[in-house]
Motif scaffolding. Structure first.
Motif, PDB file in Angstrom:
ATOM      1  N   SER A  24       0.855  -1.182   0.000  1.00  0.00           N
ATOM      2  CA  SER A  24       0.000   0.000   0.000  1.00  0.00           C
ATOM      3  C   SER A  24       0.892   1.233   0.000  1.00  0.00           C
ATOM      4  O   SER A  24       2.119   1.137   0.120  1.00  0.00           O
ATOM      5  CB  SER A  24      -0.889   0.006   1.248  1.00  0.00           C
ATOM      6  OG  SER A  24      -0.080   0.101   2.417  1.00  0.00           O
ATOM      7  N   SER A  26       1.052   3.366   2.346  1.00  0.00           N
ATOM      8  CA  SER A  26       1.634   3.496   3.690  1.00  0.00           C
ATOM      9  C   SER A  26       2.787   2.533   3.912  1.00  0.00           C
ATOM     10  O   SER A  26       3.645   2.771   4.767  1.00  0.00           O
ATOM     11  CB  SER A  26       0.561   3.285   4.759  1.00  0.00           C
ATOM     12  OG  SER A  26      -0.005   1.994   4.662  1.00  0.00           O
ATOM     13  N   ARG A 336      -7.987  10.077   2.501  1.00  0.00           N
ATOM     14  CA  ARG A 336      -6.654  10.041   3.110  1.00  0.00           C
ATOM     15  C   ARG A 336      -5.834   8.846   2.622  1.00  0.00           C
ATOM     16  O   ARG A 336      -4.606   8.855   2.698  1.00  0.00           O
ATOM     17  CB  ARG A 336      -6.788   9.985   4.630  1.00  0.00           C
ATOM     18  CG  ARG A 336      -7.550  11.163   5.187  1.00  0.00           C
ATOM     19  CD  ARG A 336      -7.597  11.155   6.704  1.00  0.00           C
ATOM     20  NE  ARG A 336      -8.549  12.141   7.189  1.00  0.00           N
ATOM     21  CZ  ARG A 336      -8.292  13.448   7.317  1.00  0.00           C
ATOM     22  NH1 ARG A 336      -7.103  13.909   7.002  1.00  0.00           N
ATOM     23  NH2 ARG A 336      -9.219  14.277   7.759  1.00  0.00           N
ATOM     24  N   HIS A 337      -6.511   7.821   2.148  1.00  0.00           N
ATOM     25  CA  HIS A 337      -5.843   6.604   1.666  1.00  0.00           C
ATOM     26  C   HIS A 337      -6.448   6.227   0.311  1.00  0.00           C
ATOM     27  O   HIS A 337      -7.186   5.236   0.200  1.00  0.00           O
ATOM     28  CB  HIS A 337      -6.021   5.457   2.672  1.00  0.00           C
ATOM     29  CG  HIS A 337      -5.546   5.790   4.048  1.00  0.00           C
ATOM     30  ND1 HIS A 337      -4.213   5.737   4.412  1.00  0.00           N
ATOM     31  CD2 HIS A 337      -6.224   6.197   5.157  1.00  0.00           C
ATOM     32  CE1 HIS A 337      -4.088   6.087   5.679  1.00  0.00           C
ATOM     33  NE2 HIS A 337      -5.284   6.379   6.150  1.00  0.00           N
ATOM     34  N   ASP A 339      -5.459   4.753  -2.213  1.00  0.00           N
ATOM     35  CA  ASP A 339      -5.162   3.427  -2.758  1.00  0.00           C
ATOM     36  C   ASP A 339      -6.170   2.378  -2.313  1.00  0.00           C
ATOM     37  O   ASP A 339      -6.194   1.271  -2.862  1.00  0.00           O
ATOM     38  CB  ASP A 339      -3.740   2.991  -2.403  1.00  0.00           C
ATOM     39  CG  ASP A 339      -3.406   3.161  -0.934  1.00  0.00           C
ATOM     40  OD1 ASP A 339      -4.055   3.971  -0.240  1.00  0.00           O
ATOM     41  OD2 ASP A 339      -2.466   2.488  -0.458  1.00  0.00           O
TER      42      ASP A 339
END
Length: 442
Positions: A24, A26, A336-337, A339
């Motif tokens: 990911s 992150s 915020r994410h 993906d």
């Protein structure tokens, strides 16, 4: 070394594994940032997050421009093309500079053979963008920029709201701070930020929330290292009030990483008798420890690396309050994410729902009669939210649903649902349960 790094090539290396469904943002971006010159780190993040945010739209464009798709071994080139298209559509970088740097990245990736291909495709898009995109008017993947399974599920779950949810998902979320009221009032905190030239507005629902007009590096935030502020979305800040813990009580925070809700609870409720935080993954548990230490709260709770679906860590002493921030699809925090749109699959939701119900059922015996349990997710799918609570209550006669009377979100038969809002909070779900008092036999 710093001068020799092509930031577009570095971004392509971050995104290529994601296109193969590996990892990911992150998990891959932090290492890339370490290898990126400091002055280019903001650009690297912008390229990665921006491309992921517009991925489905960009793929439609790329597919229309390529005579044949890239082969499996060419994921880096595929990522690079998407990055180039994103720059031409959204970046403030002059088009010629973005194009030249992207073409040069083929050499940095050891794919010199693709230099002419990338150059030709991007220049064609430059010339024909309006005509090309007009032809995608009826393409749902281009229009909604989400996977079809997600579009269909949201439309089914929320026939009156699905379009707004999809549109909000594609906007950048604001940076929101939680004020540590042990150290500052909301008003004095706002003045501290203004003194540092960081304009912020008070949140709509949380009395600890300050929403920044523009995101900043936390190193610019006054008193951050001293624990005056924490970064936390306003919707996530609602958990402490719903839990309604009191001094002298015993509290459990299950699935506690990264520790934002735990730290807020401790800040808001001095004098708790015992606070236990449970987290399954050691690396995520370390993040809780880091947050506790920054805020000076490490002595006010016990952190256990343990499984919330097991009871082998429980000392058989009941808890007065339990917070379950259940693992979920994350579909409320796509802003915020981004993906998540690529990595999540429709079949994941059934598996997650089983885990959520398992955690809730496992922890219920740990709640004292008369105690209060808050169930939370950052999902917008009812299958992970109100349907879990409905199923659980049918299986547990001693569970009572407590309606949440609030000005935020929308009321559901069980709990309240928040959707992501432009310039405001993320998508979130909360439900409150109490356990009936034991009856004394006459």
């Amino acid at each position: 070394m710093a001068d020799s790094i092509n930031v577009r090539a570095l971004a392509a290396k971050v995104l290529a594994p994601l296109l193969r469904q590996h990892g990911s943002l992150s998990s891959h971006l932090p290492d890339a940032l370490q290898h990126c010159p400091e002055q280019d780190r903001a650009l690297l993040q912008q390229l990665c997050f921006g491309t992921m945010r517009e991925l489905f739209r960009l793929e439609v464009i790329a597919d229309s421009l390529l005579k044949k798709p890239f082969q499996d071994r060419d994921y880096e080139l595929q990522a690079l093309l998407l990055i180039g298209l994103w720059q031409l559509r959204h970046s403030r970088i002059p088009a010629h500079a973005a194009l030249n740097e992207t073409v040069d990245a083929t050499s940095a990736l050891n794919h010199d053979w693709a230099r002419k291909l990338i150059n030709a495709v991007l220049r064609r898009y430059q010339r024909e963008a309006g005509q090309l995109e007009a032809g995608f008017a009826d393409n749902p993947q281009f229009h909604w920029n989400h996977p079809q399974w997600m579009i269909s599920k949201l439309e089914h779950n929320w026939p009156e709201h699905w379009q707004g949810i999809l549109a909000a998902n594609d906007q950048q979320a604001p940076m929101t701070l939680r004020v540590n009221k042990r150290q500052l009032t909301l008003e004095s905190a706002q003045r501290k930020l203004q003194g540092a030239e960081i304009p912020a507005q008070q949140g709509h629902f949380s009395d600890t929330a300050l929403v920044l007009e523009h995101a900043v590096d936390v190193r610019r935030i006054p008193g951050f290292d001293q624990g005056w502020f924490s970064v936390q979305d306003e919707a996530a800040q609602l958990s402490a009030g719903l839990l309604d813990a009191r001094a002298g009580q015993r509290v459990l925070d299950a699935c506690a990483a990264p520790g934002g809700k735990l730290c807020h609870l401790l800040e808001a409720t001095p004098g708790l008798q015992d606070v236990v935080a449970v987290e399954l993954e050691p690396a995520r548990a370390q993040r809780i420890t880091d947050n506790l230490m920054r805020l000076g709260l490490e002595l006010e709770c016990r952190l256990l690396t343990a499984d919330a679906t097991s009871q082998d860590w429980w000392d058989r002493q009941p808890f007065d309050r339990i917070l379950i921030d259940a693992p979920c699809s994350g579909t409320g925090v796509i802003r915020r994410h981004p993906d998540i749109k690529l990595l999540r699959r429709g079949e994941d939701i059934n598996a997650l729902a089983q885990v959520q119900l398992s955690i809730l059922s496992n922890l219920w015996p740990m709640l004292a009669p008369g105690g209060r349990l808050v169930y939370a997710t950052c999902s917008v799918f009812s299958q992970e939210n109100e349907r879990i609570i409905e199923r659980f209550i049918k299986q547990h006669p001693d569970a009572c649903h407590v309606p949440i009377n609030a000005s935020w979100g929308i009321s559901r038969p069980y709990g309240r649902q928040l959707f992501p809002q432009p310039g405001s909070h993320d998508g979130f779900y909360y439900a409150v349960l109490t356990k009936t008092e034991e009856r004394i036999a006459s």
